[in-house]
Structures are given as C-alpha cells and as structure tokens.
Design a protein around this motif. Structure first.
Motif, PDB file in Angstrom:
ATOM      1  N   GLN A  66       0.824  -1.206   0.000  1.00 57.14           N
ATOM      2  CA  GLN A  66       0.000   0.000   0.000  1.00 57.14           C
ATOM      3  C   GLN A  66       0.861   1.260   0.000  1.00 57.14           C
ATOM      4  OE1 GLN A  66      -3.525   0.296  -0.098  1.00 57.14           O
ATOM      5  NE2 GLN A  66      -2.912   2.427  -0.463  1.00 57.14           N
ATOM      6  N   GLU A  67       1.949   1.229   0.752  1.00 58.16           N
ATOM      7  CA  GLU A  67       2.861   2.382   0.771  1.00 58.16           C
ATOM      8  C   GLU A  67       3.472   2.622  -0.607  1.00 58.16           C
ATOM      9  OE1 GLU A  67       5.988   2.488   3.613  1.00 58.16           O
ATOM     10  OE2 GLU A  67       4.684   2.980   5.288  1.00 58.16           O
ATOM     11  N   LEU A  68       3.816   1.549  -1.284  1.00 59.77           N
ATOM     12  CA  LEU A  68       4.387   1.672  -2.624  1.00 59.77           C
ATOM     13  C   LEU A  68       3.347   2.219  -3.600  1.00 59.77           C
ATOM     14  CD1 LEU A  68       6.638   1.303  -4.663  1.00 59.77           C
ATOM     15  CD2 LEU A  68       6.097  -1.148  -4.761  1.00 59.77           C
ATOM     16  N   GLU A  69       2.114   1.778  -3.458  1.00 58.91           N
ATOM     17  CA  GLU A  69       1.036   2.296  -4.307  1.00 58.91           C
ATOM     18  C   GLU A  69       0.796   3.780  -4.039  1.00 58.91           C
ATOM     19  OE1 GLU A  69      -1.782  -1.598  -5.084  1.00 58.91           O
ATOM     20  OE2 GLU A  69      -2.126  -0.385  -3.299  1.00 58.91           O
ATOM     21  N   ASN A  77       1.096   9.480  -5.673  1.00 56.85           N
ATOM     22  CA  ASN A  77       1.508  10.858  -5.377  1.00 56.85           C
ATOM     23  C   ASN A  77       2.559  11.407  -6.347  1.00 56.85           C
ATOM     24  OD1 ASN A  77      -0.216  11.009  -3.159  1.00 56.85           O
ATOM     25  ND2 ASN A  77       1.326  10.208  -1.763  1.00 56.85           N
ATOM     26  N   THR A  78       3.275  10.517  -7.013  1.00 58.47           N
ATOM     27  CA  THR A  78       4.296  10.979  -7.959  1.00 58.47           C
ATOM     28  C   THR A  78       3.834  10.778  -9.403  1.00 58.47           C
ATOM     29  OG1 THR A  78       5.422   8.817  -7.779  1.00 58.47           O
ATOM     30  CG2 THR A  78       6.225  10.610  -6.377  1.00 58.47           C
ATOM     31  N   GLY A  91      -0.634   5.363 -12.807  1.00 64.57           N
ATOM     32  CA  GLY A  91       0.432   5.899 -11.967  1.00 64.57           C
ATOM     33  C   GLY A  91       0.867   4.923 -10.891  1.00 64.57           C
ATOM     34  N   LYS A  92      -0.096   4.235 -10.290  1.00 64.00           N
ATOM     35  CA  LYS A  92       0.247   3.232  -9.273  1.00 64.00           C
ATOM     36  C   LYS A  92       1.028   2.080  -9.893  1.00 64.00           C
ATOM     37  CE  LYS A  92      -3.672   4.285  -6.251  1.00 64.00           C
ATOM     38  NZ  LYS A  92      -4.999   3.847  -5.760  1.00 64.00           N
ATOM     39  N   ALA A  93       0.584   1.636 -11.061  1.00 60.29           N
ATOM     40  CA  ALA A  93       1.302   0.557 -11.750  1.00 60.29           C
ATOM     41  C   ALA A  93       2.720   0.988 -12.090  1.00 60.29           C
ATOM     42  CB  ALA A  93       0.549   0.163 -13.023  1.00 60.29           C
TER      43      ALA A  93
END
Length: 326
Positions: A165-168, A173-174, A201-203
């Motif tokens: 979840q932190e990585l997602e 956010n970036t 973006g998450k991917a």
C-alpha cells in the motif's frame, strides 16, 4: 535642415553632384536594432536554451518518457517535456546527494520555485522557466506539483516500503500526479480519465521500484515492500546478493501481479476516456512491455534481458498512438 539650391542636382552611386562639381558622399542607410528588439532576440535565445535543456535531461534520464512525449500534439509537446523534466529533476535528487540535509534543501528550492511560478515569477533555472511557461499556457494545478515534491521529499528517508500500500501511495503521489498534469496540458477534464491515470500511476510506481531493484541492490539498498518479502521468507541480503531462488522470484511475481491488476483497472475505463487523453497514457505500452519480459524471465528480476532496451518500443508506441488505445 533644408538647403535651397538653384543648380541642378544628380544622385548617382551614392554621390550627390551639383553643376559646380561639388561631390558629397552619402552613405547607404544603416539599420540599428532598437533596445527592445535586442531584448526580444535574447529572450528567444534563452527560451530555446530552456526548451533544449528539458529535452536533453528527459532524453538522458527518462528515455521512455521522452519517446512518449514526442507523440504528444505539437502544441503541448513542449509543456509535456517541461513536466517530465521537472519529475526527472526531483527523482534524481535522492541518488545525487550524499546527505539528506542537502536533499531537503534542494526540495525546498523547488517548493519555493513552484510558489514563485504561481506568483507569475520564476528563477533563471531552465526547468523552472519552462514550467512557468506551461502554467501560464495551460493553467496547471499547483497542488499536483507540490504533491510530487512532498512525496519525493518523504522518499529521502531511504527506507524500504513497509507494505504494498505504501508503494502504491508513492506511485499515486508521484506518477499519477504527473499524469494529471499531462491531462491538463491536453485540455482533458474527465473523471474516467482521472481514474485511469490513478491506476496507471500506481502501476508505474510499482514497476519502477521493480526495475530499479538490480541497481539498488548493487548499492546495498532494497526498497521492495517488506510485508511481501517476509511472506516469502526473502531477506534484503538475498536481493543484495542477486539471488535467483524461488522465494525471491515469488516476491517479484506478487509485486508485478499487483501492477498488472492496476493496468487492467485502468483499461476498464477506456471506453469512456476521450481520445484526447491517449497521449498521456502511452506509458502503459512501456509497463506492459516490462511485464511481458519479466514473465518470460520467470520473474527473475536480475535477468540480463531486463536490463536491455526494447528496440521495437518506438514502433510499438507509434502504433498504439495511431490506434488511439492504451
């Protein structure tokens, strides 16, 4: 001053001749640039330098993003490259400073630079100048820029992600924030496009972490989510040693699978996403390409084939752009 002369006057080859054989040399007119014209000429040269600076840094540090930017409409291509240059500049701070304090100072510079841009001012820094131009042209949202900076600043902590979840969240956010800005340059305001951008973006955030694993491991750093590593009994030392054991491959499989899920979610909105948004989503071609290659390598993240560029990528991007799908 007027001079009254009764004698005949002839003008030939720049010589004024009277019947009294008086010869007066008249020089051809000389055009002198006005100060305002000189200033405009210099401004044009500076603008071209700033644009070229952004092109060069994106081509060198984010080649795939550079290729994607070339397929943007010409009217917004320069702004897209400015935004990618901004993202690249922030991303490389972490690896280019020896102390966290220096990194924080550079992040503060960019926070101030963004605030100045929205006060209709900017520094002489080329990326800042190009961002100012893009903001004026497209009325870009300040919040997305500041969110990228804040997340990059948190990333200076140099710690592994505690969970997926932190990585997602990092990807949202970036990379997602960058996509929201690119959509604004394209004039796209669509809730379905925003949802797709969030998942893409998450991917991208997840796969960027995977792709950087060999490089980070060579520097004795591992940022992969700790919960998944613990689930499969893979230690940080396993990655630092470049282990190709099954438990290490299982970690990569789980993380890559989550990126694949986000890509699928993003594509589920495709029927409702306007065609104008497609250039912003060309990055999906790059992500899909890496997923296919890591699958062929049986999720061995250290496999040499994954460190090579795909020579067919430019053609694949062009075809996808022509078909207007992502």
């Amino acid at each position: 001053m007027r001079v009254a002369m009764a004698s005949s006057i002839n003008l030939k080859n720049g010589l004024l001749t009277t019947k009294n054989s008086l010869h007066i040399k008249i020089p051809y007119p000389t055009f002198i640039q006005r100060p305002t014209e000189i200033k405009c000429s210099r401004a044009l040269t500076t603008g071209q330098h700033n644009e070229q600076y952004c092109i060069d840094i994106v081509r060198k540090r984010d080649y795939e993003g550079f290729l994607c930017s070339l397929l943007f409409p010409e009217a917004v291509r320069r702004s897209a490259l400015a935004l990618r240059a901004f993202n690249v500049e922030l991303a490389q701070i972490k690896d280019s400073v020896s102390q966290k304090t220096i990194g924080l100072m550079r992040m503060q510079f960019w926070k101030s630079a963004v605030e100045d841009i929205y006060r209709d001012d900017h520094s002489a820094q080329p990326i800042s100048a190009e961002l100012w131009r893009a903001v004026r042209k497209h009325t870009l949202t300040r919040r997305w820029m500041l969110r990228i900076i804040s997340e990059r600043e948190k990333d200076l902590e140099d710690k592994a992600y505690r969970n997926l979840q932190e990585l997602e969240d990092y990807g949202e956010n970036t990379q997602s924030s960058l996509l929201y800005l690119l959509l604004e340059t394209l004039g796209v305001k669509n809730v379905h496009a925003d949802h797709a951008a969030s998942h893409i973006g998450k991917a991208q955030g997840i796969l960027t972490c995977l792709r950087a694993t060999p490089y980070n491991s060579s520097r004795r750093k591992v940022y992969l989510p700790m919960d998944i590593c613990m689930l499969h009994g893979a230690s940080q030392e396993d990655f630092i040693r470049g282990s190709r054991e099954q438990n290490v491959r299982d970690v990569i499989y789980d993380i890559a699978s989550q990126a694949h899920v986000h890509l699928q979610h993003a594509r589920s909105f495709s029927e409702n996403v306007p065609h104008a948004a497609m250039p912003a989503f060309l990055q999906t071609v790059v992500l899909e390409d890496y997923l296919q290659r890591v699958r062929k390598a049986d999720f061995d993240v250290f496999h040499p084939s994954l460190q090579k560029r795909n020579p067919m990528l430019p053609l694949q991007l062009y075809i996808r752009s022509w078909r207007k799908i992502y």
